[in-house]
Enzyme design. Sequence first.
Site, short mmCIF file in Angstrom:
data_model
loop_
_atom_site.label_atom_id
_atom_site.label_comp_id
_atom_site.label_asym_id
_atom_site.label_seq_id
_atom_site.Cartn_x
_atom_site.Cartn_y
_atom_site.Cartn_z
N LYS A 189 -74.08 50.70 -11.35
CA LYS A 189 -75.17 50.26 -10.50
C LYS A 189 -76.46 50.89 -11.03
CE LYS A 189 -73.80 53.71 -7.12
NZ LYS A 189 -72.41 53.95 -6.70
N GLU A 193 -73.01 47.50 -3.22
CA GLU A 193 -72.30 48.22 -2.18
C GLU A 193 -73.29 48.62 -1.10
OE1 GLU A 193 -68.76 50.66 -3.39
OE2 GLU A 193 -70.17 51.24 -4.95
N ARG A 215 -65.51 65.78 -8.98
CA ARG A 215 -66.65 66.49 -8.37
C ARG A 215 -66.16 67.72 -7.64
NH1 ARG A 215 -70.25 61.68 -5.77
NH2 ARG A 215 -70.32 60.48 -7.70
N ASP A 217 -81.14 58.23 -6.27
CA ASP A 217 -80.33 59.45 -6.12
C ASP A 217 -80.40 60.29 -7.39
OD1 ASP A 217 -78.73 57.86 -7.75
OD2 ASP A 217 -76.86 58.58 -6.87
N THR A 249 -63.99 50.06 -2.60
CA THR A 249 -65.19 50.88 -2.80
C THR A 249 -65.18 51.53 -4.18
OG1 THR A 249 -65.34 51.29 -0.45
CG2 THR A 249 -66.38 52.91 -1.89
N SER A 269 -73.77 62.84 -8.81
CA SER A 269 -74.53 61.76 -8.17
C SER A 269 -75.53 62.26 -7.13
CB SER A 269 -73.54 60.77 -7.55
OG SER A 269 -74.23 59.66 -7.04
N HIS A 270 -75.25 61.97 -5.87
CA HIS A 270 -76.20 62.27 -4.79
C HIS A 270 -75.86 63.60 -4.11
CE1 HIS A 270 -72.73 59.98 -3.65
NE2 HIS A 270 -72.74 60.64 -2.50
N ASP A 295 -78.38 55.90 -10.05
CA ASP A 295 -77.72 54.61 -9.86
C ASP A 295 -77.91 54.04 -8.46
OD1 ASP A 295 -76.07 56.50 -8.76
OD2 ASP A 295 -74.25 55.86 -9.82
N ARG A 296 -78.34 54.86 -7.51
CA ARG A 296 -78.56 54.33 -6.16
C ARG A 296 -80.04 54.05 -5.91
NH1 ARG A 296 -74.83 57.43 -1.77
NH2 ARG A 296 -72.86 57.08 -2.86
N ASP A 314 -78.58 60.86 -10.02
CA ASP A 314 -78.27 60.30 -11.34
C ASP A 314 -78.83 58.90 -11.55
OD1 ASP A 314 -76.41 59.31 -9.49
OD2 ASP A 314 -74.96 58.87 -11.07
N SER A 332 -73.59 51.35 0.12
CA SER A 332 -74.01 52.72 -0.10
C SER A 332 -75.19 52.79 -1.07
CB SER A 332 -72.84 53.52 -0.64
OG SER A 332 -72.27 52.85 -1.76
C1 G1P Z 1 -69.49 56.69 -2.13
C2 G1P Z 1 -69.85 55.31 -1.65
C3 G1P Z 1 -69.36 54.29 -2.63
C4 G1P Z 1 -69.89 54.60 -4.02
C5 G1P Z 1 -69.56 56.03 -4.40
C6 G1P Z 1 -70.21 56.44 -5.72
O1 G1P Z 1 -68.09 56.82 -2.21
O2 G1P Z 1 -69.36 55.06 -0.37
O3 G1P Z 1 -69.76 53.01 -2.22
O4 G1P Z 1 -69.34 53.74 -4.97
O5 G1P Z 1 -70.03 56.92 -3.39
O6 G1P Z 1 -71.60 56.37 -5.66
P1 G1P Z 1 -67.21 57.50 -1.05
O7 G1P Z 1 -67.79 58.87 -0.84
O8 G1P Z 1 -67.39 56.65 0.17
O9 G1P Z 1 -65.82 57.48 -1.59
ZN ZN Z 2 -75.30 58.21 -8.10
#
Ligand code: G1P
Ligand code: ZN
Length: 560
Positions: A387, A374, A22, A286, A355, A114-115, A290-291, A288, A376
């Site tokens: 997820k 998780e 990213r 989010d 994680t 992602s987010h 998955d959240r 994409d 998150s």
């Molecule tokens: C974060 C979340 C983690 C999740 C990841 C991808 O990662 O904390 O649980 O799997 O995004 O969605 P982090 O930024 O903490 O490494």
């Molecule tokens: Zn995501």
Amino acid sequence: MNIVQIETKPYDGQKPGTSGLRKAVKVFQQQNYTENFVQAILSAVQPSAVGSTLVVGGDGRYYGPEVVDLIIKIAAANGVKKLIVGLKSILSTPAVSCIIRKYKATGGIVLTASHNPGGPNNDFGIKYNTSNGGPAPESVTNAIYELSKTITSYKIIPDLKCSIDYCGHQYFKVDDKEFEVEVIDPVSDYLQLMKSIFDFDAIRKLIKGSDNKPPFNILIDSMNGVTGPYVKKIFIDELGAPSNNAVNIIPLSDFGGLHPDPNLTYADALVKALQNGTYDLGAAFDGDGDRNMILGKKAFFINPSDSLAVLANNLDCIPYFIKNGVKGFARSMPTGAAIDRVAAKLGKELFEVPTGWKFFGNLMDVGRLSLCGEESFGTGSDHIREKDGIWAVLAWLSVIANVNESVETILTKHWKTFGRNYFTRYDYENCESEPCNQMMVDLEKNVTDPSVIGQKFTSGQKVYILKQADNFEYCDPIDKSVTIKQGIRVLFEDGSRFVFRLSGTGSSGATIRLYAESYEPPSSNILEDAQVALKPLVQIALEISKLPQFTGRNAPTVIT
Ligand code: G1P
Ligand code: ZN
């Protein structure tokens, strides 16, 4: 079609993080930056790249269609046999996983950050998933990284013209072999999978109301991310929710300026819309898909760690689990331990992994894991290897349709049975990297010094006695790979704990995450506000870590 070999130079820092590479869009737009990384992926999956089938799609963010075009041209030049591409580059992350598995593809390339916010001045991301449909394990991401450090050229067919604006098959002759691009509807395979998992009739009845039961009013917010078309098809067309009960359902390349992260801070519009009690359940996803965040009536917040535990205790409301049985459960280490109590009651295995979703895949593949999550806002099962936000909402609706109670009642009853694991996470986003790294080094040194064991820490009326501390390490029970330094855990005698981690998903600077958890048995105080209940523990975590001194921050940017 002519394959051209283009000379290039390696870029620093193409190391995939918690979930792929990213970076800012502008970084990906540098000359050959994206090409290098795509070539590194294809070279890393050699020899399977030759003759392979890959799924390609993403969350609709800015720069996605351009990168799909590059991937098509580079994949063709590298001997890939077929690409399955989402129409107009759109595929949610769960859909990619579903499609890789369904069509037995070699893997997939997911274009998402992602987010993280999108648009020309925000982030882009590229992630490789393997044939089980899940994020590549570290052995693969490390191989990609190593190749990115030594790359000298990549192969491409610049003249290959392929449209991803309509569904269907397109064939090209490359080196006398056939190269195929199939552009697919992003929703239909995923919809079929959901229909095979859940009882859509029962959920439809709940949503539309029946006999003397009023409709169950839901509000879904796609936050202008990729889930829009999925939400429209599933919740409106199939399950009969009124069309204005889904908002922000057109994927926008900059997410309409939103930060598409479903939490109480960034999904505040959903929180506000639920406050007056019009809706029985609200959900946001989010970028994409998955959240998920799920709220009950009047914006009653379900902590993701609790959500996971409630689902674990109610899987018999979902046909998929009735049919396949329930194997073990799992959570990431910082996630609240509410599910551990359900596992103990049901006599199921419980795994605590680092994680990142990639750590669940092996356990699912060998049939030891059915449900995991998780803190998150990630919840999912072994139906795919990512997820799955929409799956989580359908799971909750299945439970509600079955037990016929409100979200709040379901949760309160759960606490009255199992006790409550109070949980909170503080995020300190966009800090300077150096002081954060130093804070982690000092903290680890201080809390793992044998002299601190048994030390008392006082905050307000509360006294905590330090029992044990470490930097979390995980040995995968299946492939025996060892992952170290996954977060500093500080455990106290009464079962309370706090954890510090540095985020692995940011595109610049550092984000510190502080997780705090304490447990109250059923007979005790289970209805307190989590922030109030955990304040003393957070205070001690801040004192021990000296976070304010290191970062200059007096408050987090996000509290969950
Ligand atoms: C974060 C979340 C983690 C999740 C990841 C991808 O990662 O904390 O649980 O799997 O995004 O969605 P982090 O930024 O903490 O490494
Ligand atoms: Zn995501």
